[in-house]
Design an enzyme around this catalytic site. Structure first.
Site, PDB file in Angstrom:
ATOM      1  N   ARG A  63      46.084  47.986 105.137  1.00  0.00           N
ATOM      2  CA  ARG A  63      46.718  47.447 103.925  1.00  0.00           C
ATOM      3  C   ARG A  63      46.295  48.212 102.684  1.00  0.00           C
ATOM      4  NH1 ARG A  63      45.650  41.479 102.631  1.00  0.00           N
ATOM      5  NH2 ARG A  63      43.810  41.421 103.976  1.00  0.00           N
TER       6      ARG A  63
ATOM      7  N   ARG B 209      48.955  41.254 105.568  1.00  0.00           N
ATOM      8  CA  ARG B 209      48.863  41.899 106.893  1.00  0.00           C
ATOM      9  C   ARG B 209      50.260  42.038 107.503  1.00  0.00           C
ATOM     10  NH1 ARG B 209      44.411  38.781 106.350  1.00  0.00           N
ATOM     11  NH2 ARG B 209      42.342  39.596 106.852  1.00  0.00           N
TER      12      ARG B 209
ATOM     13  N   ASN C 207      52.996  49.039 112.575  1.00  0.00           N
ATOM     14  CA  ASN C 207      52.009  48.756 113.618  1.00  0.00           C
ATOM     15  C   ASN C 207      52.620  48.141 114.882  1.00  0.00           C
ATOM     16  OD1 ASN C 207      50.239  49.815 111.850  1.00  0.00           O
ATOM     17  ND2 ASN C 207      49.070  47.947 111.461  1.00  0.00           N
TER      18      ASN C 207
ATOM     19  N   ILE D 237      43.092  44.569 117.887  1.00  0.00           N
ATOM     20  CA  ILE D 237      42.605  44.471 116.506  1.00  0.00           C
ATOM     21  C   ILE D 237      43.729  44.771 115.510  1.00  0.00           C
ATOM     22  CG2 ILE D 237      41.013  45.536 114.839  1.00  0.00           C
ATOM     23  CD1 ILE D 237      39.192  46.177 117.282  1.00  0.00           C
TER      24      ILE D 237
ATOM     25  N   ASN E 116      46.637  44.996 113.042  1.00  0.00           N
ATOM     26  CA  ASN E 116      47.313  43.942 112.278  1.00  0.00           C
ATOM     27  C   ASN E 116      48.810  44.124 112.241  1.00  0.00           C
ATOM     28  OD1 ASN E 116      45.489  41.981 111.284  1.00  0.00           O
ATOM     29  ND2 ASN E 116      44.548  43.541 109.979  1.00  0.00           N
TER      30      ASN E 116
ATOM     31  N   ASP F  24      36.411  37.326 111.182  1.00  0.00           N
ATOM     32  CA  ASP F  24      36.459  36.070 110.428  1.00  0.00           C
ATOM     33  C   ASP F  24      35.185  35.258 110.665  1.00  0.00           C
ATOM     34  OD1 ASP F  24      39.114  36.658 109.545  1.00  0.00           O
ATOM     35  OD2 ASP F  24      39.813  36.076 111.534  1.00  0.00           O
TER      36      ASP F  24
ATOM     37  N   ARG G 241      32.251  37.032 108.868  1.00  0.00           N
ATOM     38  CA  ARG G 241      32.304  36.725 107.428  1.00  0.00           C
ATOM     39  C   ARG G 241      31.878  35.288 107.171  1.00  0.00           C
ATOM     40  NH1 ARG G 241      37.975  39.783 107.019  1.00  0.00           N
ATOM     41  NH2 ARG G 241      37.218  41.779 106.217  1.00  0.00           N
TER      42      ARG G 241
ATOM     43  N   HIS H 192      44.598  35.199 112.308  1.00  0.00           N
ATOM     44  CA  HIS H 192      43.859  36.194 111.518  1.00  0.00           C
ATOM     45  C   HIS H 192      44.687  36.679 110.327  1.00  0.00           C
ATOM     46  CE1 HIS H 192      41.024  39.290 110.483  1.00  0.00           C
ATOM     47  NE2 HIS H 192      41.949  40.227 110.615  1.00  0.00           N
TER      48      HIS H 192
ATOM     49  N   MET I 153      34.483  45.693 110.236  1.00  0.00           N
ATOM     50  CA  MET I 153      35.440  45.501 111.345  1.00  0.00           C
ATOM     51  C   MET I 153      34.891  46.132 112.627  1.00  0.00           C
ATOM     52  SD  MET I 153      38.359  44.241 112.297  1.00  0.00           S
ATOM     53  CE  MET I 153      37.711  43.947 113.930  1.00  0.00           C
TER      54      MET I 153
HETATM   55  C1  LMR Z   1      40.296  42.334 107.824  1.00  0.00           C
HETATM   56  O1  LMR Z   1      40.275  41.128 108.001  1.00  0.00           O
HETATM   57  O2  LMR Z   1      39.476  42.918 107.096  1.00  0.00           O
HETATM   58  C2  LMR Z   1      41.319  43.170 108.536  1.00  0.00           C
HETATM   59  O3  LMR Z   1      42.260  42.329 109.154  1.00  0.00           O
HETATM   60  C3  LMR Z   1      41.988  44.175 107.666  1.00  0.00           C
HETATM   61  C4  LMR Z   1      42.817  43.568 106.555  1.00  0.00           C
HETATM   62  O4  LMR Z   1      43.901  44.114 106.266  1.00  0.00           O
HETATM   63  O5  LMR Z   1      42.407  42.591 105.942  1.00  0.00           O
END
Ligand code: LMR
Length: 295
Positions: A63, A69, A76, A99, A101, A132, A135, A159, A210
């Site tokens: 992105r 996304r 993609n 993975i 997106n 996720d 984080r 996601h 990531m």
């Molecule tokens: C993320 O969560 O960091 C990845 O999915 C990349 C994004 O575009 O946010």
């Protein structure tokens, strides 16, 4: 590089449409056990995939600020389709960690490609939502003043944005948050990817965290494949937990892949509202992915 460092990896194949030979030469000098081979371009895809037990797909464009996304779908979707056709042909029994997106759509794309090829095993297709969780663990630990390694936050749904649903009522160790903390944490976890995209200001999205999350998840999959017991992680999988065909929740990883998909457990009112929002967006993203192949 992180997979080359993983003691469970004996053979590591690196495939890309550019730069694969250079990256392979570089990584191959690391004095770890895995033997590395590089493969460049689509004519080499079949050889890259043959014999693989686990395929990690991070391919595609990232992105830029202002994009969702879903804005990546156009490019993609085709990339994921091609790679999954290769998997169906060359390593149909491999576990797939997807993975690329938008994961909420690319996993349904992969499922349809495998169905078409007659190789679909829902247990073996896993959308990676570990970032996720990573984080959520980090941000919750910050608020609680704990070491993030001691924190476990289940993150369910999907996601992207509101489909990322952290279950803060189920955090381990048991704890409680003020309504303001719940609001702050939920939003920060949902917008974690966007936070990185904005900070990188046009130079892409999360790559390092990531990679960390992808390898953490791949390692769990490999331990499951080896037969270790009690390996439980969140992933976006074929699911009967809700009425949607795919949903992220805790799954038990084993020799067959996602051998058990766990129910969500008790949700509070805030999470129930979040779940309804998540399901609405997810339903559309899933349909978009599936119909890309069906049409
Ligand atoms: C993320 O969560 O960091 C990845 O999915 C990349 C994004 O575009 O946010």
């Amino acid at each position: 590089m992180l997979m080359k460092m993983n003691p469970l990896v004996s053979v590591l194949h690196l495939y890309d449409v550019v730069n694969a030979p250079g990256v392979t030469a570089d990584v191959s000098h690391m004095d770890t056990g895995a033997v590395v081979r590089g493969f460049l371009g689509q004519p080499q895809l079949e050889n890259a995939l043959t014999g693989m037990d686990l395929v990690i797909i991070p391919a595609g464009v990232p992105r830029k600020p202002g994009m969702t996304r879903d804005d990546l779908f156009k490019i993609n979707a085709g990339i994921v389709k091609t790679l999954c056709e290769g998997i169906a042909k060359s390593c149909p029994n491999a576990l797939v960690n997807l993975i690329s997106n938008p994961v909420n759509s690319t996993v349904p794309i992969a499922a349809e490609v495998f169905k078409k090829a007659g190789t679909y095993d829902p247990k073996r297709l896993l959308g990676v939502t570990m970032l996720d969780v990573v984080r959520a663990n980090t941000f919750v630990a910050e608020v609680l003043g704990l070491d993030p390694r001691e924190v476990d936050v289940p993150v369910v749904g999907g996601h992207a944005g509101v489909t990322i649903l952290p279950l803060l009522s189920q955090v381990k160790p048991a704890c409680s948050f003020t309504p303001e903390e719940v609001e702050y944490l939920t939003k920060r976890i949902q917008d974690g990817g966007t936070e990185v995209v904005q900070a990188k200001a046009g130079a892409g999205s999360a790559t390092l965290s990531m990679a960390y999350a992808a390898v953490k998840f791949a390692d769990a999959c490999l331990r499951g494949l080896r037969g270790d017991a009690g390996i439980v992680e969140c992933a976006f999988v074929s699911s009967q937990v809700t009425e949607l065909p795919f949903f992220a929740s805790k799954v038990r990883l084993g020799r067959a892949g996602a051998e058990e998909v766990y129910q969500l457990g008790l949700l509070n009112e805030y999470e129930r509202v979040g779940l309804e929002k998540a399901k609405k967006e997810l339903a559309e993203s899933i349909e978009k992915g599936a119909s890309f192949i069906k049409k």
